[in-house]
Design a protein around this motif. Structure first.
Motif, short mmCIF file in Angstrom:
data_model
loop_
_atom_site.label_atom_id
_atom_site.label_comp_id
_atom_site.label_asym_id
_atom_site.label_seq_id
_atom_site.Cartn_x
_atom_site.Cartn_y
_atom_site.Cartn_z
N ASP A 26 -5.35 -53.70 -19.14
CA ASP A 26 -3.92 -53.59 -18.86
C ASP A 26 -3.13 -52.66 -19.77
O ASP A 26 -2.00 -52.29 -19.43
CB ASP A 26 -3.26 -54.99 -18.94
N VAL A 27 -3.66 -52.30 -20.91
CA VAL A 27 -2.84 -51.58 -21.89
C VAL A 27 -3.37 -50.17 -22.17
O VAL A 27 -2.63 -49.19 -22.06
CB VAL A 27 -2.74 -52.37 -23.22
N LEU A 28 -4.63 -50.05 -22.55
CA LEU A 28 -5.16 -48.78 -23.03
C LEU A 28 -5.54 -47.85 -21.87
O LEU A 28 -6.30 -48.24 -21.00
CB LEU A 28 -6.39 -49.03 -23.90
N PRO A 29 -5.02 -46.63 -21.90
CA PRO A 29 -5.45 -45.67 -20.88
C PRO A 29 -6.88 -45.20 -21.15
O PRO A 29 -7.42 -45.37 -22.24
CB PRO A 29 -4.46 -44.51 -21.04
N VAL A 30 -7.50 -44.58 -20.16
CA VAL A 30 -8.87 -44.10 -20.30
C VAL A 30 -8.82 -42.72 -20.97
O VAL A 30 -8.69 -41.69 -20.31
CB VAL A 30 -9.59 -44.03 -18.93
#
Length: 188
Positions: A26-30
């Motif tokens: 839910d938080v960290l982008p790829v």
């Protein structure tokens, strides 16, 4: 097994897994990330554990220098208005379950900039061993200066006084003894 009455490996592991899943889903982008793990000398471990204000100040010094590294590196490659980011967790134990407060800091391996009013990630070159050494030295010097400024260390780095412990540690001598023993690897 503890029925939410306190600290137990089962509850802690579950919370850790839930927090990790939340961050990943839910938080960290790829994007690429770098993890920094910062530990401290033994006398400072006790101080950081029993004085929240000191820990907060040392934590902010660490994060500020890591962010400064990314901003400087981005500007050198021509990126304008770089904004670094990080997530940090404090781990309070070592591999032998001894008291060893240290920081795990997860940083995007780059910076964000605004493009058409939207955040855009810009990767920078990976940090080198020499840059890590420079960064660690800068953090150590800033922490030492702070401790000297607060009167906890002399100009030569010798311990002058212990930072004032939080109320909990002042009220319960057994907690102070257990904490000191845990850092030293002894049974309280």
């Amino acid at each position: 097994s503890c029925k939410k009455r306190g600290f137990c490996p089962s509850c802690c592991a579950r919370r850790q897994a839930e927090a990790g899943a939340h961050l990943v889903e839910d938080v960290l982008p790829v994007i690429p990330y770098r993890q920094f793990v910062l530990s401290f000398p033994i006398p400072l471990r006790y101080w950081l554990n029993c004085n929240r204000k000191l820990y907060a100040r040392v934590h902010s010094l660490v994060i500020r220098d890591i962010h400064r590294h990314y901003v400087t590196k981005a500007r050198l490659t021509g990126i304008k208005d770089p904004n670094p980011g990080s997530i940090s967790f404090t781990q309070r134990w070592g591999s032998a379950l001894n008291l060893n407060p240290h920081m795990h800091v997860l940083c995007p391996d780059g910076v964000y900039t605004r493009v058409n009013r939207r955040a855009s990630f810009r990767q920078v070159d990976a940090i080198t061993d020499d840059e890590v050494a420079t960064l660690v030295e800068a953090i150590a010097q800033k922490v030492m200066r702070h401790l000297q400024k607060q009167g906890h260390l002399s100009k030569d780095g010798d311990i002058v006084s212990n930072p004032l412990a939080d109320e909990l540690f002042r009220e319960y001598d057994a907690l102070t003894m257990a904490t000191s023993s845990s850092i030293a690897g002894k049974i309280a």
